[in-house]
Design a protein around this motif. Sequence first.
Motif, PDB file in Angstrom:
ATOM      1  N   GLY A   3       0.792  -1.225   0.000  1.00  0.00           N
ATOM      2  CA  GLY A   3       0.000   0.000   0.000  1.00  0.00           C
ATOM      3  C   GLY A   3       0.820   1.268   0.000  1.00  0.00           C
ATOM      4  N   ARG A 218      -5.283   4.662  -1.833  1.00  0.00           N
ATOM      5  CA  ARG A 218      -5.532   4.026  -0.534  1.00  0.00           C
ATOM      6  C   ARG A 218      -6.795   3.158  -0.591  1.00  0.00           C
ATOM      7  NH1 ARG A 218      -0.732   4.641   1.659  1.00  0.00           N
ATOM      8  NH2 ARG A 218      -0.160   6.754   2.261  1.00  0.00           N
ATOM      9  N   ASP A 222      -6.997  -0.928  -0.217  1.00  0.00           N
ATOM     10  CA  ASP A 222      -7.849  -1.534   0.804  1.00  0.00           C
ATOM     11  C   ASP A 222      -8.786  -2.571   0.188  1.00  0.00           C
ATOM     12  OD1 ASP A 222      -6.696  -0.040   2.810  1.00  0.00           O
ATOM     13  OD2 ASP A 222      -8.310   1.449   2.927  1.00  0.00           O
ATOM     14  N   ARG A 223      -9.355  -2.248  -0.976  1.00  0.00           N
ATOM     15  CA  ARG A 223     -10.264  -3.194  -1.628  1.00  0.00           C
ATOM     16  C   ARG A 223      -9.532  -4.475  -2.016  1.00  0.00           C
ATOM     17  NH1 ARG A 223     -12.193   1.581  -4.021  1.00  0.00           N
ATOM     18  NH2 ARG A 223     -11.026   1.235  -5.953  1.00  0.00           N
ATOM     19  N   SER A 225      -6.791  -5.643  -0.728  1.00  0.00           N
ATOM     20  CA  SER A 225      -6.409  -6.352   0.496  1.00  0.00           C
ATOM     21  C   SER A 225      -7.577  -7.138   1.060  1.00  0.00           C
ATOM     22  CB  SER A 225      -5.891  -5.354   1.537  1.00  0.00           C
ATOM     23  OG  SER A 225      -5.510  -6.003   2.715  1.00  0.00           O
TER      24      SER A 225
END
Length: 233
Positions: A3, A218, A222-223, A225
């Motif tokens: 990330g 970001r 996150d998606r 991950s």
Amino acid sequence: MYGLIQVAGIIDQSEADLIIEEGADWLGFALRLPAKNEDLSEAEAAAIVKAIQPDNKGVIITYLTDADEIAAFCAEMGVGAIQLHGDVTPAELRRLRTLAPDLYVLKSLVVKTDNIDELREVVATSAEWVDMFITDSFNPATGAKGATGLTHDWAVSAELVRISPKPLMLAGGLTPENVAAAIEAVRPAAVDAHTGLEDPATRRKDRQKVRTFVKEARAAFDRVSAENGRSRS
């Protein structure tokens, strides 16, 4: 390391402050370039690096290929990371690891229209001596291997992510508008942007573009991950 967001092509302290305020992690300083078209002096870059570390990492982006020169330059600049866009041989990478074992080394993989086999070979022969690869776009009109503003075939970068034993940073024509799609297509560990965050008139980083780029990146990280988490469960 997953990330990570890098913004490259820093030109002065004011721009560095803007980028940090908008949430980027690493700042890239392009120095000792073939055409000698650096955005700032080495002394200016060293002062900015000193001011931002350790909270934000300063990264030298260069075309140097000699391990001794690279190690000495990094020590002089006070940086802990180097991004190598030149044709550095595995032997020189191995020597650099010996000379500067704590230096974080990123090695470029410049994507052309038909060089996937060559890039696979670079990964196979260099991975032991680097910490991260970075894919970038080649400009056939100018011969430039970075800061081209051009995207490349993301399927190539996705394949390199799949085969590389080291994490990969995706660069090349990334903008606030396409970074989310790029992350979802390639699944990199990190992203880098340069010209796509600049105001065309001033050639300085645009605050709103940086802010939106960081926000979109970001959210996409996150998606991805979360999807990976579900697939492992």
